[in-house]
Design a protein around this motif. Structure first.
Motif, PDB file in Angstrom:
ATOM      1  N   LEU A  25       0.813  -1.220   0.000  1.00  0.00           N
ATOM      2  CA  LEU A  25       0.000   0.000   0.000  1.00  0.00           C
ATOM      3  C   LEU A  25       0.844   1.267   0.000  1.00  0.00           C
ATOM      4  O   LEU A  25       0.468   2.274  -0.609  1.00  0.00           O
ATOM      5  N   HIS A  26       1.988   1.210   0.693  1.00  0.00           N
ATOM      6  CA  HIS A  26       2.827   2.408   0.753  1.00  0.00           C
ATOM      7  C   HIS A  26       3.424   2.753  -0.608  1.00  0.00           C
ATOM      8  O   HIS A  26       3.986   3.847  -0.786  1.00  0.00           O
ATOM      9  N   GLU A  27       3.309   1.843  -1.591  1.00  0.00           N
ATOM     10  CA  GLU A  27       3.807   2.106  -2.942  1.00  0.00           C
ATOM     11  C   GLU A  27       2.738   2.726  -3.847  1.00  0.00           C
ATOM     12  O   GLU A  27       3.017   3.037  -5.001  1.00  0.00           O
ATOM     13  N   MET A  28       1.522   2.891  -3.324  1.00  0.00           N
ATOM     14  CA  MET A  28       0.447   3.390  -4.164  1.00  0.00           C
ATOM     15  C   MET A  28       0.747   4.794  -4.676  1.00  0.00           C
ATOM     16  O   MET A  28       1.101   5.689  -3.913  1.00  0.00           O
ATOM     17  N   ARG A  29       0.573   4.983  -5.980  1.00  0.00           N
ATOM     18  CA  ARG A  29       0.833   6.273  -6.600  1.00  0.00           C
ATOM     19  C   ARG A  29      -0.423   7.128  -6.703  1.00  0.00           C
ATOM     20  O   ARG A  29      -0.333   8.354  -6.801  1.00  0.00           O
ATOM     21  N   ALA A  30      -1.568   6.508  -6.721  1.00  0.00           N
ATOM     22  CA  ALA A  30      -2.813   7.262  -6.893  1.00  0.00           C
ATOM     23  C   ALA A  30      -3.106   8.102  -5.655  1.00  0.00           C
ATOM     24  O   ALA A  30      -3.075   7.586  -4.533  1.00  0.00           O
ATOM     25  N   PRO A  31      -3.395   9.383  -5.824  1.00  0.00           N
ATOM     26  CA  PRO A  31      -3.805  10.208  -4.679  1.00  0.00           C
ATOM     27  C   PRO A  31      -5.046   9.591  -4.030  1.00  0.00           C
ATOM     28  O   PRO A  31      -6.012   9.237  -4.720  1.00  0.00           O
ATOM     29  N   LEU A  32      -5.013   9.462  -2.714  1.00  0.00           N
ATOM     30  CA  LEU A  32      -6.055   8.721  -2.003  1.00  0.00           C
ATOM     31  C   LEU A  32      -6.889   9.632  -1.104  1.00  0.00           C
ATOM     32  O   LEU A  32      -6.353  10.410  -0.317  1.00  0.00           O
ATOM     33  N   LEU A  33      -8.200   9.475  -1.228  1.00  0.00           N
ATOM     34  CA  LEU A  33      -9.157  10.071  -0.301  1.00  0.00           C
ATOM     35  C   LEU A  33      -9.887   8.934   0.404  1.00  0.00           C
ATOM     36  O   LEU A  33     -10.433   8.039  -0.257  1.00  0.00           O
ATOM     37  N   VAL A  34      -9.898   8.963   1.718  1.00  0.00           N
ATOM     38  CA  VAL A  34     -10.625   7.971   2.513  1.00  0.00           C
ATOM     39  C   VAL A  34     -11.830   8.660   3.148  1.00  0.00           C
ATOM     40  O   VAL A  34     -11.687   9.689   3.803  1.00  0.00           O
ATOM     41  N   ILE A  35     -13.005   8.091   2.925  1.00  0.00           N
ATOM     42  CA  ILE A  35     -14.243   8.589   3.528  1.00  0.00           C
ATOM     43  C   ILE A  35     -14.780   7.498   4.431  1.00  0.00           C
ATOM     44  O   ILE A  35     -15.006   6.370   3.985  1.00  0.00           O
ATOM     45  N   HIS A  36     -14.979   7.818   5.703  1.00  0.00           N
ATOM     46  CA  HIS A  36     -15.327   6.758   6.648  1.00  0.00           C
ATOM     47  C   HIS A  36     -16.236   7.294   7.749  1.00  0.00           C
ATOM     48  O   HIS A  36     -15.980   8.350   8.323  1.00  0.00           O
ATOM     49  N   GLY A  37     -17.304   6.563   8.015  1.00  0.00           N
ATOM     50  CA  GLY A  37     -18.214   6.925   9.089  1.00  0.00           C
ATOM     51  C   GLY A  37     -17.628   6.616  10.453  1.00  0.00           C
ATOM     52  O   GLY A  37     -16.999   5.572  10.647  1.00  0.00           O
ATOM     53  N   THR A  38     -17.866   7.506  11.402  1.00  0.00           N
ATOM     54  CA  THR A  38     -17.318   7.287  12.749  1.00  0.00           C
ATOM     55  C   THR A  38     -18.087   6.222  13.526  1.00  0.00           C
ATOM     56  O   THR A  38     -17.626   5.776  14.574  1.00  0.00           O
ATOM     57  N   ALA A  39     -19.255   5.811  13.002  1.00  0.00           N
ATOM     58  CA  ALA A  39     -20.052   4.781  13.674  1.00  0.00           C
ATOM     59  C   ALA A  39     -20.180   3.529  12.812  1.00  0.00           C
ATOM     60  O   ALA A  39     -21.129   2.757  12.969  1.00  0.00           O
ATOM     61  N   ASP A  40     -19.230   3.309  11.909  1.00  0.00           N
ATOM     62  CA  ASP A  40     -19.252   2.129  11.040  1.00  0.00           C
ATOM     63  C   ASP A  40     -19.076   0.875  11.902  1.00  0.00           C
ATOM     64  O   ASP A  40     -18.048   0.708  12.554  1.00  0.00           O
ATOM     65  N   PRO A  41     -20.072  -0.049  11.916  1.00  0.00           N
ATOM     66  CA  PRO A  41     -19.964  -1.232  12.770  1.00  0.00           C
ATOM     67  C   PRO A  41     -19.218  -2.391  12.119  1.00  0.00           C
ATOM     68  O   PRO A  41     -18.857  -3.349  12.808  1.00  0.00           O
ATOM     69  N   ILE A  42     -18.985  -2.341  10.790  1.00  0.00           N
ATOM     70  CA  ILE A  42     -18.271  -3.425  10.111  1.00  0.00           C
ATOM     71  C   ILE A  42     -16.776  -3.153  10.105  1.00  0.00           C
ATOM     72  O   ILE A  42     -15.973  -3.974  10.554  1.00  0.00           O
ATOM     73  N   PHE A  43     -16.393  -2.003   9.578  1.00  0.00           N
ATOM     74  CA  PHE A  43     -15.012  -1.545   9.636  1.00  0.00           C
ATOM     75  C   PHE A  43     -14.984  -0.281  10.491  1.00  0.00           C
ATOM     76  O   PHE A  43     -15.224   0.824   9.980  1.00  0.00           O
ATOM     77  N   PRO A  44     -14.740  -0.405  11.787  1.00  0.00           N
ATOM     78  CA  PRO A  44     -14.678   0.784  12.633  1.00  0.00           C
ATOM     79  C   PRO A  44     -13.718   1.823  12.067  1.00  0.00           C
ATOM     80  O   PRO A  44     -12.844   1.514  11.247  1.00  0.00           O
ATOM     81  N   ILE A  45     -13.879   3.051  12.489  1.00  0.00           N
ATOM     82  CA  ILE A  45     -13.162   4.189  11.929  1.00  0.00           C
ATOM     83  C   ILE A  45     -11.654   3.966  11.891  1.00  0.00           C
ATOM     84  O   ILE A  45     -10.960   4.493  11.013  1.00  0.00           O
ATOM     85  N   GLU A  46     -11.137   3.152  12.804  1.00  0.00           N
ATOM     86  CA  GLU A  46      -9.696   2.884  12.815  1.00  0.00           C
ATOM     87  C   GLU A  46      -9.213   2.266  11.499  1.00  0.00           C
ATOM     88  O   GLU A  46      -8.049   2.422  11.121  1.00  0.00           O
ATOM     89  N   HIS A  47     -10.101   1.552  10.801  1.00  0.00           N
ATOM     90  CA  HIS A  47      -9.726   0.972   9.508  1.00  0.00           C
ATOM     91  C   HIS A  47      -9.469   2.074   8.488  1.00  0.00           C
ATOM     92  O   HIS A  47      -8.496   2.014   7.729  1.00  0.00           O
ATOM     93  N   GLY A  48     -10.349   3.057   8.454  1.00  0.00           N
ATOM     94  CA  GLY A  48     -10.144   4.183   7.550  1.00  0.00           C
ATOM     95  C   GLY A  48      -8.895   4.965   7.907  1.00  0.00           C
ATOM     96  O   GLY A  48      -8.143   5.394   7.014  1.00  0.00           O
ATOM     97  N   GLU A  49      -8.668   5.154   9.202  1.00  0.00           N
ATOM     98  CA  GLU A  49      -7.475   5.872   9.641  1.00  0.00           C
ATOM     99  C   GLU A  49      -6.211   5.118   9.245  1.00  0.00           C
ATOM    100  O   GLU A  49      -5.220   5.727   8.812  1.00  0.00           O
ATOM    101  N   ALA A  50      -6.237   3.790   9.391  1.00  0.00           N
ATOM    102  CA  ALA A  50      -5.066   2.972   9.031  1.00  0.00           C
ATOM    103  C   ALA A  50      -4.806   3.037   7.532  1.00  0.00           C
ATOM    104  O   ALA A  50      -3.657   3.167   7.093  1.00  0.00           O
TER     105      ALA A  50
END
Length: 284
Positions: free
Chosen positions: A214-239
């Motif tokens: 992942l650290h080799e990804m060249r595409a500019p990345l935007l992560v959009i993540h809900g703070t109450a996501d019960p499947i992938f908690p917000i920490e997944h988006g932060e990671a």
């Protein structure tokens, strides 16, 4: 997969052909309809050429007998490139949700020249050690386990379970419209001819080829993540944002694992701004 094995992938486009292309990839068991038409038209109205499509085993795309899918995440990444090819698009902005966000990450890693920018919504890092990240909420885990008791060939059982599922992953900041969701799920069920084959998505295997990249990804990345996501908690988006240099993270306060209409203004504005900031020609 050989040419004879290639599936038929059904897609639909919105907006002017000469505008920057945005490919939308949806998540597990979800057809293109889970990118709502009104959502797509708003993106098109903002000056984008928007393409949504049915993943394998969903909607009107090719389906396989349930229980042993003859394809992998790599093949699904190839499907995304195939959709771009079928529309005559060389480079596109790509947005993926949930499992679709993981497929989108793989597309960006495998085909960097085809991805002008990447948006990952309600997703998790692909091919990285996620053992330190929180698991789905207890409530969602309990609900999800009930899926094993569903007869996925029984329309009533499936639709009832799917309505409960959308409630389980819904925003905590906005009201849940059960009648609207039931009508939508019934529409998707009828169009798809049922969801039995879509359960193959839970059996998919990836490849070790791109693990740790992942650290080799060249595409500019935007992560959009809900703070109450019960499947992938917000920490997944932060990671995920943390693994890619220069990535941006938009937290949707109270957002669940969904595209709630009351959050569209925020989400749409972020996607459009990300595309405009990283505009390629989007053409072959």
């Amino acid at each position: 997969m050989t040419a004879i094995d290639r599936p038929e992938i059904v897609s639909e486009a919105f907006g002017e052909r000469e505008n920057p292309a945005l490919l939308l990839i949806m998540g597990a068991m979800a057809s293109m309809l889970w990118w709502p038409e009104a959502f797509c038209r708003k993106l098109a109205g903002a000056g984008l050429h928007v393409i949504r499509y049915d993943n394998r085993d969903t909607g009107r795309s090719t389906k396989y007998p349930p229980g042993a899918p003859p394809y992998t995440f790599d093949d699904m990444a190839g499907d995304a490139i195939g959709v771009l090819d079928s529309h005559g698009i060389g480079e596109a902005h790509v947005a993926g949700m949930s499992m679709g966000g993981m497929i989108a990450q793989l597309v960006a890693l495998k085909h960097p020249s085809r991805v002008a920018s990447l948006t990952a919504i309600s997703s998790s890092p692909m091919g990285m050690d996620s053992s330190h990240l929180p698991r789905p909420s207890d409530a969602y885990t309990e609900h999800s386990a009930e899926g094993a008791d569903v007869d996925w060939s029984d329309r009533r059982q499936v639709i009832d379970f799917m309505v409960r599922d959308t409630r389980a992953i819904a925003s905590t900041a906005h009201p849940f419209d059960a009648a609207r969701m039931r009508a939508f799920i019934e529409q998707d069920y009828i169009r798809s001819g049922g969801f039995l084959s879509a359960t193959n998505h839970f059996l998919l295997k990836g490849t070790d080829r791109w693990n740790g990249w992942l650290h080799e990804m060249r595409a500019p990345l935007l992560v959009i993540h809900g703070t109450a996501d019960p499947i992938f908690p917000i920490e997944h988006g932060e990671a995920l944002a943390g693994w890619v240099a220069g990535a941006k993270l938009l937290r949707v306060e109270g957002g669940g694992h969904e595209l709630h209409p009351d959050d569209w203004t925020t989400i749409l504005a972020a996607i459009v701004a990300h595309v405009r900031a990283n505009r390629g020609d989007g053409r072959s």
